[in-house]
Scaffold this motif. Structure first.
Motif, PDB file in Angstrom:
ATOM      1  N   UNK A 295     -22.215 -54.689  67.326  1.00 38.36           N
ATOM      2  CA  UNK A 295     -22.146 -53.348  67.888  1.00 38.36           C
ATOM      3  C   UNK A 295     -21.176 -53.400  69.067  1.00 38.36           C
ATOM      4  N   UNK A 296     -21.078 -52.342  69.825  1.00 40.07           N
ATOM      5  CA  UNK A 296     -20.221 -52.351  71.007  1.00 40.07           C
ATOM      6  C   UNK A 296     -20.943 -51.636  72.147  1.00 40.07           C
ATOM      7  N   UNK A 297     -20.675 -52.130  73.370  1.00 42.45           N
ATOM      8  CA  UNK A 297     -21.301 -51.587  74.569  1.00 42.45           C
ATOM      9  C   UNK A 297     -20.253 -51.439  75.665  1.00 42.45           C
ATOM     10  N   UNK A 298     -20.463 -50.447  76.491  1.00 36.16           N
ATOM     11  CA  UNK A 298     -19.577 -50.228  77.631  1.00 36.16           C
ATOM     12  C   UNK A 298     -20.070 -51.088  78.785  1.00 36.16           C
ATOM     13  N   UNK A 299     -19.323 -52.146  79.080  1.00 30.44           N
ATOM     14  CA  UNK A 299     -19.686 -53.080  80.142  1.00 30.44           C
ATOM     15  C   UNK A 299     -18.663 -52.957  81.263  1.00 30.44           C
ATOM     16  N   UNK A 300     -19.103 -52.434  82.384  1.00 28.63           N
ATOM     17  CA  UNK A 300     -18.228 -52.276  83.553  1.00 28.63           C
ATOM     18  C   UNK A 300     -16.965 -51.494  83.205  1.00 28.63           C
ATOM     19  N   UNK A 301     -17.141 -50.434  82.407  1.00 25.35           N
ATOM     20  CA  UNK A 301     -16.015 -49.573  82.089  1.00 25.35           C
ATOM     21  C   UNK A 301     -15.170 -50.032  80.926  1.00 25.35           C
ATOM     22  N   UNK A 302     -15.529 -51.160  80.315  1.00 29.07           N
ATOM     23  CA  UNK A 302     -14.767 -51.687  79.175  1.00 29.07           C
ATOM     24  C   UNK A 302     -15.668 -51.763  77.956  1.00 29.07           C
TER      25      UNK A 302
ATOM     26  N   UNK B 106     -17.872 -73.195  77.987  1.00 29.25           N
ATOM     27  CA  UNK B 106     -17.011 -74.382  77.856  1.00 29.25           C
ATOM     28  C   UNK B 106     -17.510 -75.338  76.790  1.00 29.25           C
ATOM     29  N   UNK B 107     -18.808 -75.335  76.538  1.00 30.26           N
ATOM     30  CA  UNK B 107     -19.335 -76.245  75.521  1.00 30.26           C
ATOM     31  C   UNK B 107     -19.670 -75.533  74.213  1.00 30.26           C
ATOM     32  N   UNK B 108     -19.166 -74.308  74.021  1.00 29.47           N
ATOM     33  CA  UNK B 108     -19.254 -73.666  72.711  1.00 29.47           C
ATOM     34  C   UNK B 108     -20.434 -72.760  72.490  1.00 29.47           C
ATOM     35  N   UNK B 109     -21.235 -72.505  73.522  1.00 24.21           N
ATOM     36  CA  UNK B 109     -22.356 -71.587  73.357  1.00 24.21           C
ATOM     37  C   UNK B 109     -21.877 -70.144  73.485  1.00 24.21           C
ATOM     38  N   UNK B 110     -22.653 -69.204  72.943  1.00 23.26           N
ATOM     39  CA  UNK B 110     -22.344 -67.791  73.191  1.00 23.26           C
ATOM     40  C   UNK B 110     -22.516 -67.461  74.669  1.00 23.26           C
ATOM     41  N   UNK B 111     -21.750 -66.499  75.150  1.00 24.11           N
ATOM     42  CA  UNK B 111     -21.899 -66.007  76.519  1.00 24.11           C
ATOM     43  C   UNK B 111     -22.775 -64.756  76.455  1.00 24.11           C
ATOM     44  N   UNK B 112     -23.988 -64.852  76.963  1.00 19.38           N
ATOM     45  CA  UNK B 112     -24.946 -63.759  76.824  1.00 19.38           C
ATOM     46  C   UNK B 112     -24.724 -62.700  77.895  1.00 19.38           C
ATOM     47  N   UNK B 113     -24.793 -61.445  77.477  1.00 21.79           N
ATOM     48  CA  UNK B 113     -24.756 -60.342  78.430  1.00 21.79           C
ATOM     49  C   UNK B 113     -26.128 -59.689  78.567  1.00 21.79           C
ATOM     50  N   UNK B 114     -27.062 -60.074  77.706  1.00 21.75           N
ATOM     51  CA  UNK B 114     -28.461 -59.660  77.825  1.00 21.75           C
ATOM     52  C   UNK B 114     -29.301 -60.792  77.256  1.00 21.75           C
ATOM     53  N   UNK B 115     -30.232 -61.290  78.024  1.00 20.53           N
ATOM     54  CA  UNK B 115     -30.993 -62.439  77.552  1.00 20.53           C
ATOM     55  C   UNK B 115     -32.238 -62.605  78.403  1.00 20.53           C
TER      56      UNK B 115
ATOM     57  N   UNK C  79     -27.293 -54.569  79.713  1.00 20.85           N
ATOM     58  CA  UNK C  79     -27.627 -53.440  78.846  1.00 20.85           C
ATOM     59  C   UNK C  79     -28.664 -52.501  79.456  1.00 20.85           C
ATOM     60  N   UNK C  80     -29.337 -52.936  80.507  1.00 20.21           N
ATOM     61  CA  UNK C  80     -30.264 -52.045  81.203  1.00 20.21           C
ATOM     62  C   UNK C  80     -31.445 -51.613  80.371  1.00 20.21           C
TER      63      UNK C  80
END
Length: 968
Positions: free
Chosen positions: A392-399, A444-453, A461-462
């Protein structure tokens, strides 16, 4: 002579037997009533009781109509034949014996036979309630068929109704006639003596009238069959619709045959009056002969001797009809077709004009990272994530940011032996939170970068309400809710690392299911779920609710039974709440001249498995409804999305209060609406053939396209490549948009791994004026832009790539190649494929280590997408990828860590190796490995096994040297 006296049957025993039978019937009735009452409670709680009652009343009305329509005529036919029997007819001994046997049961038979036949007919008719309701509430399409000039609604709504009525009426008249003949024969009104048949006047009139009505019904049915030629397979080239043979032979023949049948029906009426059977008998024989000639022989002659020698020219007008109708019915008639002269030269700065698309290229594969999500974010064994995550897509800090998202759902099976009926019903009731990762970033070691966790759920995501009571894997039922002030018993989320801390509990305070506030409701649901806990447990209070039928697709399907639902529902965070979004389709198989497809077969690919029995044919489809299911309360909301669809308009008349206008959709909800994948798969299958609009070219079949096989699927069992969601700017459009795309290769090359690309289909998935806009990029036939299979083959056969993959797969690790994405950027087609490394032993999960890219015949293989693009495009691609700031450890082959506790998140060692890397020695060793690999390949090609073995030894030595140089 002795006799045995039988003792009289005990009255007590008879009474007990009757009582037991009555009790058994009452129990069955109660169970049925309990199930129906449970349905009433479920639909009423959701606010869709009208849907249930409309179905019930319609089903009951159709049953009554069907029962009476069969039972009354059959009974009347038997009654007339019996009352008109000859009183003093002399019967032969055999008929006399028949009468003696049947006479005691005559009254029972006269009512029982019609009742049984009526019962079967009523049950059959009850299933046809949708056809009747659509007929009564039909809506014009505003489009006319090219053969008869009738509105398309006639074929969709009216013709099925008329044909159904004719079929049922024919069955009724036929059975009534058989009953009349049998009764008349049994009671002497019809007598057979050798070759002579004698029939009484009343029997003659009855039989002749019944025969006249039956033949007249066949005339009506044959007349209606003219119109069916436009929605069925023809004798010629067309898969659906009337071709030359049908329009010139079959349709006129059926019209003539219907007239002949009507005349024969008149002859039977004449017989009823004058008493002579010769004319109707001759007429019936002529009808059969005429049917054989006009229905079979003549069309065959036209097809064999007129059409087949000149098929291209004779079928051309009808092929054009099929092309126009099919494109309109599948909604692809407005596709924007653009020639795309793709370059194959990767020049420096080529991506500068596609900077926004490049920055959003997704390197996280939702089909592979479920295990990563589970190991890093599951926390406890009673949580789970879907095997295939959503994009999906989310607006994060205006992007606007492409996001891989998943719901942390409950998995009671993970409790193992510790689960009990009580804990399953009252304690473990819901999942908790969503986990979302940037689609274009990695650590750096290949994990996903989480924006909600995390638990509690935190991030960008609030989320205000993270609890997941309704999901794709929710338990069959849970009992929730409690009086105010009562101790909470539902596990909300685990306490954390401190094993001595108590878990957080909660009490459901929404309106999610029927209430268990009285003994009867408890008993009903105890029976439904066969659980005494529901009836006996003191945890059930007058504030308790029972949650069931919790799968979002199942809930929407029950409240909107007229919809065909997309197989891929997805979660979205809207206004602080988690909701499931479900796409619904209105379909039919009766659109004239439109090609019929089987939905379940058409949508099969790597991510969608085939069904064992597919019964979902269609030749018209619209994404008419968008539905949401609240993950906390289970509330279902239906939005009328395609308000111009006549089928949806018809169902809105039937269920007038169930749908809301799409204008009432929240702006944040609209930002997560996307074009449904199943519809897109159907449309891409259609456009594979129907991008050709010239009848002659279509007939020749030399420009047919197909979807390529997924290059990452097993060679022994290949599956089609699924479409992918990406944010990009498609050539010919004004701006970037969330897009669903797929590719085409020539049909003739479908089994070849070296097939070239022939087309690129994309659709705008952002709500707005351009939503659903299809763009088809057509590549010139003389170009040789490699397709996905050819690119994958290039990746796998490149010696440098093979050497580095060998390093990645050392020891107990394996390299996994992710989804191969295709993007129309840089004036050509860019291929991107993430490469993951995963341990083959113990508990493991994939880590993103490398990225493969290809453009034309050139490829690059680097640690990050940004580095790979720069390497591919002469040192500077002209744009930055989303992982441009990622610093990767020098050793890309660091073994995947193996967590010791599957319930605890682990972090891989970011250091990679254990020593200092000798870069010069590593470079030399990799060069030696590359040369040894090439020598081995050449030796095998020359069948020189000795040289191959020597090269293999040198390859092993070079790889060992590379490991040593890397610090291992």
């Amino acid at each position: 002579m002795t006799s045995t006296a039988h003792p009289p049957v005990s009255k007590t025993r008879v009474t007990l037997a009757i009582t037991a039978a009555i009790l058994a019937v009452l129990v069955v009735i109660f169970f049925i009533a309990a199930g129906l009452y449970a349905d009433v409670l479920w639909f009423d709680q959701l606010g869709f009781l009208q849907v249930l009652t409309t179905q019930w009343f319609s089903t009951a009305a159709m049953f009554v109509v069907g029962f009476l329509a069969m039972a009354v005529p059959v009974w009347l036919s038997i009654e007339i034949a019996f009352r008109a029997r000859p009183v003093y007819a002399k019967l032969n001994s055999q008929l006399d014996r028949y009468q003696q046997v049947i006479e005691p049961l005559r009254r029972l038979a006269m009512f029982g036979i019609p009742a049984v036949l009526g019962l079967f007919t009523g049950v059959s008719a009850a299933t046809r309630w949708p056809v009747v309701l659509q007929y009564l509430n039909r809506t014009p399409f505003g489009e006319k068929d090219p053969q008869f000039g009738l509105d398309v609604s006639f074929y969709v709504f009216e013709l099925p109704f008329y044909q159904g009525v004719a079929a049922y009426a024919s069955a009724v008249v036929l059975l009534a006639g058989i009953a009349a003949l049998a009764t008349s024969y049994l009671y002497g009104a019809i007598r057979v003596s050798g070759r002579e048949v004698r029939i009484s006047r009343t029997a003659r009139i009855q039989v002749a009238v019944i025969a006249a009505v039956y033949i007249a019904l066949q005339a009506v049915s044959i007349w209606l069959d003219q119109y069916s030629t436009l929605t069925s397979a023809g004798a010629g080239y067309l898969r659906t619709g009337a071709g030359f043979t049908e329009t010139q032979a079959t349709i006129p023949g059926r019209a003539i045959l219907a007239i002949v049948a009507a005349l024969v029906a008149v002859l039977f009426i004449v017989t009823a009056i004058i008493g002579r059977w010769r004319l109707p008998v001759i007429g019936t024989a002529l009808l059969l002969v005429t049917g054989l000639i006009l229905g079979g022989v003549y069309p065959w002659i036209v097809q064999r001797f007129q059409v087949e020698p000149s098929a291209r020219s004779l079928e051309a007008p009808y092929i054009e009809r099929s092309i126009d109708a099919t494109r309109a019915a599948y909604g692809v008639d407005t596709v924007s077709e653009l020639p795309y002269n793709a370059t194959t030269d990767a020049e420096a700065g080529a991506l500068r004009a596609d900077a926004e698309t490049t920055a959003n290229i997704r390197i996280i594969d939702p089909a592979l990272v479920s295990d990563s999500f589970a190991q890093l974010e599951r926390f406890k064994q009673y949580y789970q994530f879907s095997p295939h995550l959503d994009v999906d897509r989310y607006n994060i800090d205006g992007t606007v940011q492409d996001t891989v998202i998943a719901v942390r759902e409950l998995d009671q099976e993970g409790l193992g032996d510790s689960q009990t009926p009580y804990s399953n019903a009252f304690v473990y009731t819901h999942g908790y939170g969503v986990v979302a990762a940037y689609g274009n970033q990695r650590t750096t070691d290949g994990q996903p970068v989480f924006l909600q966790s995390g638990i509690p759920s935190t991030g960008a995501l609030g989320i205000d309400e993270p609890r997941i009571y309704f999901g794709e894997s929710s338990p069959a039922y849970s009992i929730v809710g409690a009086p105010e002030g009562a101790k909470a018993i539902e596990l909300d989320y685990p306490s954390g690392e401190d094993e001595n801390a108590s878990n957080t509990t909660t009490t459901f305070d929404g309106n999610g299911g029927p209430k268990l506030d009285n003994i009867f409701n408890k008993l009903v649901y105890a029976i439904k779920f066969q659980s005494e806990q529901i009836f006996l447990s003191n945890a059930v209070t007058n504030k308790s609710q029972i949650l069931y039928d919790r799968d979002p697709i199942e809930r929407v399907g029950k409240v909107a039974p007229y919809l065909t639902l997309d197989t891929d529902t997805y979660p979205a965070v809207v206004d602080g709440k988690v909701v499931w979004i479900v796409d619904g389709y209105t379909t039919t198989t009766n659109y004239p001249y439109s090609q019929v497809e089987t939905l379940s077969d058409t949508i099969v690919d790597t991510n969608t498995q085939p069904l064992p029995y597919a019964v979902d044919d269609l030749n018209y489809i619209r994404n008419s409804v968008k539905a949401t299911v609240d993950a906390y309360s289970g509330k279902v909301t239906l939005y009328a999305w395609d308000t111009e669809d006549p089928i949806l308009k018809t169902w809105q008349k039937i269920f007038p209060t169930t749908l809301k206008s799409s204008d009432s959709m929240d702006a944040e909800l609209l930002s997560h609406v996307r074009y449904p994948s199943d519809l897109f798969k159907v449309q891409r299958a259609i456009l594979g053939s129907y991008h050709v609009t010239d009848p002659n070219t279509f007939f020749s079949g030399n420009d047919q396209w197909v979807t390529p096989d997924d290059p990452t699927s097993p060679a022994t069992n290949p599956t089609l490549q699924p479409p992918y969601y990406l944010t990009m700017q498609v050539p010919g459009t004004d701006a970037s948009a969330f897009t669903l795309y797929s590719t085409y290769i020539p049909r003739a090359a479908a089994t070849s791994s070296s097939s070239v690309l022939s087309g690129y289909l994309a659709v705008n998935s952002d709500a707005g004026p351009d939503y659903g806009k299809l763009t088809l990029l057509t590549l010139p036939g003389q170009d040789t832009v490699p397709g996905p299979g050819q690119v994958q083959n290039s990746f796998n056969s490149d010696t440098e790539v093979a050497s580095q993959l060998a390093l990645l797969q050392r020891g107990d690790t394996e390299a996994i190649q992710g989804n191969l994405l295709t993007l129309p950027v840089g004036g050509g087609l860019l291929y991107v494929q993430p490469v993951y490394v995963q341990s083959t032993s113990g508990t493991s999960y994939p880590l993103l280590r490398k990225v493969l890219v290809g453009f034309g015949d050139q490829i690059a293989f680097e640690d990050t997408l940004d580095e790979a693009l720069d390497a591919l495009f002469g040192g500077d691609s002209g744009a930055n990828a989303g992982d441009g700031g990622t610093v990767v450890t020098p050793d890309p082959a660091a073994p995947t860590p193996t967590p010791t506790d599957p319930g605890t998140p682990t972090t891989p060692d970011a250091g990679g190796g254990t020593g200092v890397t000798d870069q010069a020695a590593l470079t030399a060793a990799l060069a030696d490995a590359k040369k040894a690999f090439a020598d081995r390949t050449a030796a095998y090609a020359a069948n020189d096994l000795v040289a191959a073995a020597q090269a293999d030894e040198r390859l092993t030595a070079a790889l060992t040297a590379a490991l040593a140089a890397s610090g291992e």
